[in-house]
Design an enzyme around this catalytic site. Structure first.
Site, PDB file in Angstrom:
ATOM      1  CD  GLU A  11       0.940   2.372   3.636  1.00 53.55           C
ATOM      2  OE1 GLU A  11       1.557   3.452   3.512  1.00 53.55           O
ATOM      3  OE2 GLU A  11       1.526   1.262   3.562  1.00 53.55           O
ATOM      4  CD  GLU A  55       3.859   6.677   2.329  1.00 53.08           C
ATOM      5  OE1 GLU A  55       3.605   5.523   1.903  1.00 53.08           O
ATOM      6  OE2 GLU A  55       5.014   7.104   2.490  1.00 53.08           O
ATOM      7  CB  ALA A 110      -0.906   0.020   1.229  1.00 51.55           C
TER       8      ALA A 110
HETATM    9  N1  BES Z   1       5.685   3.987   1.303  1.00 50.96           N
HETATM   10  C1  BES Z   1       5.491   2.581   1.292  1.00 50.96           C
HETATM   11  C2  BES Z   1       5.107   2.040  -0.053  1.00 50.96           C
HETATM   12  C3  BES Z   1       6.216   1.994  -1.063  1.00 50.96           C
HETATM   13  C4  BES Z   1       7.255   1.131  -0.915  1.00 50.96           C
HETATM   14  C5  BES Z   1       6.224   2.778  -2.164  1.00 50.96           C
HETATM   15  C6  BES Z   1       8.260   1.077  -1.871  1.00 50.96           C
HETATM   16  C7  BES Z   1       7.226   2.739  -3.092  1.00 50.96           C
HETATM   17  C8  BES Z   1       8.251   1.877  -2.952  1.00 50.96           C
HETATM   18  C9  BES Z   1       4.395   2.156   2.270  1.00 50.96           C
HETATM   19  O1  BES Z   1       4.196   3.040   3.322  1.00 50.96           O
HETATM   20  C10 BES Z   1       4.845   0.862   2.901  1.00 50.96           C
HETATM   21  O2  BES Z   1       5.810   0.878   3.595  1.00 50.96           O
HETATM   22  N2  BES Z   1       4.159  -0.231   2.616  1.00 50.96           N
HETATM   23  C11 BES Z   1       4.529  -1.548   3.043  1.00 50.96           C
HETATM   24  C12 BES Z   1       3.658  -2.078   4.128  1.00 50.96           C
HETATM   25  C13 BES Z   1       3.928  -1.601   5.512  1.00 50.96           C
HETATM   26  C14 BES Z   1       2.915  -2.161   6.483  1.00 50.96           C
HETATM   27  C15 BES Z   1       5.319  -1.900   5.985  1.00 50.96           C
HETATM   28  C16 BES Z   1       4.363  -2.449   1.842  1.00 50.96           C
HETATM   29  O3  BES Z   1       3.824  -1.983   0.840  1.00 50.96           O
HETATM   30  O4  BES Z   1       4.782  -3.585   1.905  1.00 50.96           O
HETATM   31 ZN    ZN Z   2       5.553   2.931   4.875  1.00 53.90          ZN
END
Ligand code: BES
Ligand code: ZN
Length: 849
Positions: free
Chosen positions: A291, A257, A255
């Site tokens: 998020e 944010e 996901a």
């Molecule tokens: N900001 C990230 C999503 C992201 C990751 C965008 C890499 C672009 C490149 C988001 O907040 C995130 O960390 N998502 C994790 C889940 C979280 C619960 C650790 C994910 O997508 O696995």
């Molecule tokens: Zn994150």
């Protein structure tokens, strides 16, 4: 356009952008293959910058026109973007570009998924939407106009205008481009609202494809709980009139944010008891929180540059972990976190991909969204809090939020807030961000007439590019248990700062047993001479649930290692301890299920390697299977009582219900080894929830049964993408070592298989690389199959390809034959014409070990 020679970006080279942005106006004229993006950006020289080059990032954009202050200009094309000559005064940049969302299979920038438009801009995807200074330290206020015939048109911020085929959104909070988002499609909302603590009403929506509207309620509850929790725990309120979440089927990550418009992989938001397991519910609750929490840790205060990624990710993971602990059980959650940390981060930290939590250089930033940045990054926050205490932690956070709201900052800024409120010097602590590798902590004990001395030494092995390591600040939480089982010294945090250090406990009556590294107080490997009797004693008496679990796990591990290297019989000490915990009705079922779980094959392989023994994957598999059979026989009298299916109609996705089911299903998987699958077959037929339906099928498959049930499951769920992913995964995950590659290959020819959907690709090939003995089968067939698939995927989706090449990161653990086979495959991948920068970087780093 491909980069000729990929450039390495260095932290030390940071310079601010030469211009600030006063406003951004974007207009999107949506079209599947010819979307027009018109930008109008007010720039002004940045007095704080010395470099005045006007460079805008841009990739895969067709420039239609550009103008400065209304006069047409022809920008110069340079590597990764364009340059132009601009006035030494405020000016307005205007450009129109054309992009093709439908052919965008990389799922970065603006793309189409199942007929809907969606974006993913972090980290550097906005440059595929328009020309822009696509870097997080350039923050601006955006107004977005969307023209399209889709019924729902969404972007960041608050809605300001809505007409036929057009919507305008305005986001009053300055943000970096990576938080931009746009969604357009035929979507249905699940609406709700939340009143903030200062009385502001916020409209909440979860937007899904028609047909999924009955799977939103759980996510919505999680969102409201998160909003409340951030107010109660961190004093942070939401700051827009509306908060939208959208579920998208094709999504690289879990996901994202984006400000006011979070976009989710549908697997991480859609939930129903019929289609989601307890683990899915738990993940969904945690990721919605994560998020949402980014709104303050990431969005209002963001990162100066991508080297500071842990500033938002490590901190936000820490926050979502604490939230989940509050919603469920801190004890269970902590054990699960440690299991993930060891399985993913320790594995990374001890191999060719090891890097500091704040890396010093990268080629492709997407390759640095790693377990180290996330999980070790979160552990650092936990250690900081342990060292300074809860109150100072909260004060430091408040100061950080106050001082840096609206800014793009660094780890130094974060730590300075805590130095200020505590008066402490955090210089040595800061090394946790710069030093890669997992510290080894050796402990010895001495007892002398009422005084217990605990002596520690710390060493960190060399990692790529870092040979010499300094001592770190290690908070070691210790408690002492008297011989009668009573706690004589409650948890105390010892602060280790030297390479060697001793701590004494005086005035003790009888020699106590030390419980060390309680709650896993630091991300280190503790090496301690401890006999089975002491372990069993701590397992029975320790007040710290993590330690109790840890003692059981160590007993299991030692038993398995002895079975693998000496063909030993399973240790009675382990079997008796397991029986005692499992049958102790006073303990939380979720906790008992965790104690029941055996260490993974990958974990055993690393343990053997660390002990100087080359792991044989087949032997590890055989020993684990043999122990499973022994445990089943040993507990045959207790298993039927532990197996307690949920009464039909009573399923609730909370911690309590989920804990009961995890113990029950753990028992079932052993029972299946004894009863020919009778209990599992009947549960499979009766279950009214996915946890038990899938759990029963899993139990059958891991006992070598379940062919008919697999068929039934496919027929029942063939139209549900998310459940069908489980069907793909289960078959590969439970395939016998000699069959795993064959099963995965056959599934890759199934009509429902596609490598365009990351969830589906991972369902098969993620499962293959996680099937340890199958992936490392000595035929080398799985290595070759994965390499073939990665080569094919790279031109479609470089991010997923690069990420999945990490399957090979442990190759140096294994024998020369396997290393040779893996090297051949890695070199074959690397030799692929036009291989992406993402995959090139990953495979080269793995090979350089
Ligand atoms: N900001 C990230 C999503 C992201 C990751 C965008 C890499 C672009 C490149 C988001 O907040 C995130 O960390 N998502 C994790 C889940 C979280 C619960 C650790 C994910 O997508 O696995
Ligand atoms: Zn994150």
């Amino acid at each position: 356009m491909k980069d000729a020679a990929p450039q390495t970006i260095h932290l030390k080279d940071y310079t601010p952008f030469g211009y600030r942005i006063d406003s951004v106006e974007l207009t999107f004229k949506l079209h599947p293959t010819a979307t027009r993006v018109i930008s109008k950006i007010a720039f002004a020289p940045n007095p704080a910058a010395s470099d005045t080059r006007f460079f805008l990032h841009g990739e895969e954009l067709e420039l239609i026109s550009a103008a400065i202050d209304g006069a047409p200009v022809t920008p110069r094309k340079v590597e990764g973007g364009i340059e132009a000559d601009v006035p030494d005064a405020p000016f307005v940049w205007e450009a129109e570009v054309e992009i093709s969302p439908e052919t965008n299979t990389a799922l970065e920038g603006l793309y189409m998924s199942n007929g809907m438009y969606s974006t993913q801009c972090e980290a550097e995807g906005f440059r595929k939407i328009t020309f822009y200074p696509d870097r997080p330290d350039v923050m601006a206020v955006f107004t977005v106009r969307i023209e399209g015939d889709q019924p729902v048109l969404l972007s960041n911020g608050n809605p300001v205008e809505r007409g036929d085929g057009v919507a305008v959104w305005h986001d009053p909070w300055p943000k970096p481009s990576y938080l931009f988002a746009l969604v357009a499609g035929e979507l249905i909302n699940h609406p709700d609202s939340f009143t903030t603590k200062s009385g502001k009403e916020v409209e909440l929506n979860i937007w899904v494809r028609p047909g999924d509207e009955d799977k939103c309620a759980f996510g919505m509850e999680a969102l409201k709980k998160s909003m409340k929790w951030d107010e109660d725990t961190y004093g942070r309120e939401y700051d827009l009139d509306i908060f939208n979440i959208v579920a998208v089927d094709d999504f690289n990550m879990g996901a994202m944010e984006n400000k006011g418009l979070n976009i989710f992989n549908s697997s991480c938001v859609l939930a129903s008891k019929e289609t989601s397991t307890d683990a899915n519910f738990e993940r969904i609750e945690g990721i919605i929180a994560h998020e949402y929490f980014h709104n303050w840790t990431g969005n209002r205060i963001t990162c100066r540059d991508w080297f500071q990624l842990c500033l938002k990710e490590g901190l936000t993971v820490y926050r979502d972990q604490m939230f989940s602990g509050d919603m469920r059980s801190h004890a269970v959650k902590r054990i699960e976190e440690v299991m993930i940390l060891r399985a993913r981060q320790f594995r990374e930290d001890n191999g060719p991909l090891a890097h500091p939590v704040r890396p010093e250089s990268f080629v492709e930033i997407n390759n640095f969204y790693t377990a180290t940045v996330y999980e070790k990054g979160a552990e650092i926050i936990g250690m900081l809090r342990r060292l300074i205490g809860d109150e100072a932690y909260r004060k430091g956070c408040d100061l950080y939020f106050d001082r840096h709201d609206g800014e793009a900052v660094t780890i130094e800024d974060w730590l300075a807030s805590f130095e200020e409120v505590t008066g402490r010097d955090l210089a040595q602590f800061k090394q946790w961000y710069s030093q890669a590798g997992t510290p080894r902590l050796k402990m010895s004990e001495a007892w002398d007439d009422g005084t217990l001395t605990l002596s520690f030494t710390q060493t960190t092995p060399p990692t790529p590019g870092q040979t010499a390591k300094n001592p770190q600040v290690i908070p070691i939480a210790v408690g002492l248990i008297g011989p009668n089982g009573d706690e004589v010294v409650p948890t105390t945090v010892l602060e280790m700062t030297e390479a060697e250090q001793s701590f004494t406990f005086e005035g003790l009556g009888a020699r106590p047993v030390a419980s060390v590294l309680r709650d896993f107080s630091a991300p280190v490997i503790l090496e301690r001479e401890i006999d089975d009797a002491t372990r069993a004693f701590l397992l029975a008496h320790d007040t710290d649930p993590f330690q109790t679990w840890e003692m059981g796990r160590m007993l299991a591990k030692d038993t398995l290692i002895a079975m693998i290297v000496r063909d030993a019989a399973p240790a009675p000490a382990y079997l008796d301890a397991i029986r005692a915990v499992l049958t102790d009705e006073t303990q939380d079922p979720a906790f008992r299920a965790l104690v029941f779980g055996l260490p993974s094959q990958d974990d055993l392989a690393q343990t053997l390697f660390d002990a100087g023994i080359t792991p044989d994957p087949q032997k590890i598999y055989d020993a684990r299977e043999s122990l499973r059979h022994t445990v089943a026989r040993h507990l045959s009298d207790a298993l039927p009582t532990l197996f307690r299916p949920t009464e039909p109609g009573t399923f609730t996705p909370d911690a309590e219900g989920s804990g009961r089911r995890s113990l029950s299903l753990a028992a079932l998987s052993y029972l299946a080894l004894l009863d020919g699958g009778a209990a599992a077959t009947s549960l499979f037929a009766q279950a009214d929830n996915m946890t038990e339906q899938a759990g029963a099928l899993q139990a059958l498959l891991s006992a070598g049964l379940g062919t008919n049930e697999l068929q039934t499951f496919e027929t029942q769920w063939k139209d549900d993408r998310l459940v069908l992913d489980k069907w793909f995964t289960m078959q590969v995950a439970s395939a016998a070592p000699e069959k795993a590659a064959e099963v995965a290959e056959a599934l890759s020819h199934h009509p429902a298989f596609t490598n365009k959907n990351p969830n589906r690709f991972r369902a098969v090939f993620g499962a293959l690389s996680a099937n340890h003995a199958g992936f490392h089968h000595d035929s080398g067939r799985a290595y070759k199959l994965l390499a073939d698939q990665l080569i094919r995927l790279d031109s479609l989706n470089p991010q997923i390809t690069a990420r999945m090449s990490g399957a090979f990161e442990t190759w140096k653990r294994y024998d020369a034959d396997r290393q040779g086979m893996i090297r051949t495959e890695l070199e074959r991948i690397l030799a692929t014409p036009n291989l992406s920068r993402d995959t090139t970087e990953m495979v080269s780093r793995i090979l350089s070990a």
